[in-house]
Each structure stands twice: as C-alpha cells, then as structure tokens.
Design a protein around this motif. Sequence first.
Motif, mmCIF file in Angstrom:
data_model
loop_
_atom_site.group_PDB
_atom_site.id
_atom_site.type_symbol
_atom_site.label_atom_id
_atom_site.label_comp_id
_atom_site.label_asym_id
_atom_site.label_seq_id
_atom_site.Cartn_x
_atom_site.Cartn_y
_atom_site.Cartn_z
ATOM 1 N N LEU A 42 0.809 -1.206 0.000
ATOM 2 C CA LEU A 42 0.000 0.000 0.000
ATOM 3 C C LEU A 42 0.840 1.252 0.000
ATOM 4 O O LEU A 42 0.419 2.292 -0.481
ATOM 5 C CB LEU A 42 -0.936 0.002 1.219
ATOM 6 N N GLY A 43 2.042 1.200 0.515
ATOM 7 C CA GLY A 43 2.880 2.399 0.542
ATOM 8 C C GLY A 43 3.832 2.483 -0.620
ATOM 9 O O GLY A 43 4.725 3.321 -0.638
ATOM 10 N N THR A 230 -2.448 8.339 4.014
ATOM 11 C CA THR A 230 -3.706 7.794 3.489
ATOM 12 C C THR A 230 -3.794 7.995 1.983
ATOM 13 O O THR A 230 -4.220 7.096 1.239
ATOM 14 C CB THR A 230 -4.905 8.470 4.175
ATOM 15 N N GLN A 233 -1.658 5.595 0.128
ATOM 16 C CA GLN A 233 -2.334 4.304 0.032
ATOM 17 C C GLN A 233 -3.394 4.329 -1.071
ATOM 18 O O GLN A 233 -3.559 3.350 -1.804
ATOM 19 C CB GLN A 233 -2.985 3.967 1.374
#
Length: 486
Positions: A42-43, A230, A233
């Motif tokens: 996700l990062g 966020t 992501q």
Amino acid sequence: GVGDRPGTLPSTRPGIADRPGQLPSSRPGISTLPAAGIGAGLGAVAGRRLPGAGERPAQLPGLGESSRWDQISNNRSDWVSDRHENLQNRLENRGDFAQDWQDSRQDFMNDRREDWQNWADDRHPWHDDWHNGCWHGDWGDYWGHMWDEHPVWSAFAVTGWTLNTVAYGFGLWGYSNPYYDTGSTVVYDYSQPIVMYSEPVAETAAAAQPAGAEVATPLPPGVSPAVLTTFDQARAVFLQGQYKQALDLTDQAIQGMPGDAALHEFRALCLFALGQYREAAATLNAVLAVGPGWDWTTLVGLYPNVDVYTEQLRKLEEYLKAKPDAADARFVLAYQYMTMGHSDAAAAELAKVLASVPGDTVSKQLYDMLTYKSSGTPAPKPPAQPAPAGPKLAAEDLQGVWKASGPGGSSYELALTKEGGFQWTYTKGKKSQTLKGAFAVDGATIAMEPESGGVLIADLTPRDKNAFDFKMVGAKESDPVLSFKR
C-alpha cells in the motif's frame, strides 16, 4: 475535431495510433511508463517520481533554496513589508510597465509562461513526489490575446485562472456547479470552487518523523502527516485497479485536507475509472474553476500502463454514443482530451456541453481559451496610467476594519494595517473563509496579494472618510459593487 459521431477519437490526432482503441506509450509528455509491478504494497507509491519529474524546478524562479510558503512562515512581518513595497512599486509604475511591455513583450510572456507551467509547485509542494505538472499549453492564440489586450494588469496576473482563484477566494464571484447534486451523499460541498490553502505554517512535520528521517514539507494548519499517508495508500491501490478502495481512502484524506485541489482531482479520476461520470464532473468543475488540470505525465503515471487508461477512456466514449445528451459525461471527456493535449477534440466536446448546459461557466472559459483566434491586428498601446480617475486615497486613510454586505446574505470584513497587511473574511451562511497578505494603494486603486499567490486589484470610490465602494478589476459588468463602511 471529434467528427459527427459523439465521443469518437479521430485517428488523425497527434499521438493516436491508426488502430482504434490503442494509445501508444509515446503520448505527449511521456517517454516510459512505470512498470506494472510497482505495487508491492500500500505504501509503494510513496516517494515514486514520474518520468520527467526530476527535471522540473522544485520552486518558482527567483525563490532560491526555500519555497514561497517557507519564506512567509519564517518571517511574516518581513514578507508583508516586502510584498507591500513590491505592490506599491508595481502600481505606481504600471505606466512604465506598459512601455516596457511594448519593448520586451516576448521576455514578459516567457516569464509569465514559466510561472504558469509551475502552477502546482508553489501551492501543493507536498505532492512533489508524484505530481509532474499541469496544463500549460499556449491555448492557441489566447495567451497572446490576454497579454495584448491587458498588458498592464497582466503584470499582476489579472487574467485567466489566477483571476478566478482570487475572485473565488475573496468570495467575489458567484459560482454554480451544474453537475453537483446537493441531495447526494456529501463528501465535500462541490457547490463552491476548491479554494486552496492560503496560510502555511512555519512548523514542519519533523516531529512526526523517526529520527534521521527526511524532513517533510510544511503542511497547512491543522493537517496531519497521516493524511498524506492515506493518500499514498489511495494511489497505491488505484495502481492495482482497486478503484472503489482508492475512492474511499481519498475521501478520508479529503476530510483531513479539504482545500487540496490535487486530492479532489484524484477523486474525480477514481470516479472516472468507476464509470461514475456525474460525480466526476461535479468534482472536476469545482477544481477547474480555479486552476488547470494535470498534464498527461501526471495522469497516466497513476496507471500501471497506458492500456488500462485507454480501456476506461473508450468506455466513456461508448457511454456517450449511447447517451449523447449526457453533458456531465461529455464534460469529463473534454477534460480527458485536454489532459492528453488534444485541444481541438476538447473544444468540440465543450461546444456540445455548452449547447446543453449554457450556464456552465467553467466550460465556457475553457472553450474560449481553446478556440480564441487572433485577428492579427496589433493591439493599441495602453494608456500610460490606466488607474481610474477620481480622488486619491492614502494607505493610512484606509487603516482599520471595514465591513460590507453582499448578495444572498453574504458579508465581508476587510482589516488593513499600517504595516501594509490585510485580512479579508468572507462569510455566507455558516461558512467562512479568510485570506491574509499584503496590500498597496495608488490613487483610487488597491492591490491585495494573498499569501497563496495571485493579486486582486480593485477600484475604490470614496463616499466619505468612513465609506467606499469596491469593484474588482476584471469583474463582469453584472457583478455587484461592495459598499464598505468603517
């Protein structure tokens, strides 16, 4: 042009392969796309730079090692003093500028174009790891038109989106988003344009970083670095094709950073990928009211490869074949064509939008920019002193707090200090927005430069020592005059 069939991409447009349905990787502004296997978590997107992004300057020309926001935050009083003096000189010497413009017009045009090309660098520096740039074409003859017909006020950038930005930021222009349904689930109030942050802070996010980590770019007041995590992501899962999850994460990020146009534009891209064109149009209309959209490198760099984007674009075109009267979807298509650099195709779509929704002021501005053709007649020299005739005002006479009422129950408060600083607060209903910056006065003209950039210029008509009328330069004839009282 698009041709008789709505939504069809003409094969003769630059960069489009002869075989329909395929966009080559050699699209304008891009050499190689990120590899499809980037999404290792996700990062994964965080810190990734797009092709070509490394060559662009990190800040606007002339700002040196630090950004404009750093300079303002580190010494606000010096910034106000410097900008006050700069504005005063520009106001007093605008006649000289008119003559200089005639002698060195190409240099002036190049300087302002450089400023245009780096639109987002000075406004959203925390997106530098993925944001390559914005639309910055010459718009046919439109760029020269604005400079030919408004050379003096163009020294203050009183043209195009910059004028829109300050006008909306100051609450001076009415705006109606034809695609925003107030009865829908509210993530953000797109009935108003996205007014970007105007008050940076001196503190950085260093306190939230591990020891030895790279210091983050300063964020606006009240914004947590977790918002950017966020959003990282969201971009990562978008790259993997998880568009609904990307939209949900983006909505979360917007709650923590509502004045960030890049987050809203990415939200519109998620909606485009999901085929939710009405919501995408509502979001884009509010974004484009005050600034240009992304360039092709920025947009396509969010996809694993160009074929994924192509499939979504063809889906939108097919949708418009079935529903040719869907002005919202057509507005989204025009945006996509502009991002790809295909001005003629975009203009053709915008013409159809305006035929269905003549009140779409954003589409009208974009259409005018794309279709303006110069008459070829040299513009007349502007007058040496274009300031309005009438009684002269001194800055010290304007010090204090002024209040005015506007249409629709709106109200305005303007505080002017002896140091040359201003604070402008616009309130309508329960919503309020405040801008701070520097001001200068010459004759009956006031110039106010917010900390976020741009300059608002207005003509003042004194009524007595405690009252004056206020009319923005560049305003429409129908725009109301504000009557301020102290």
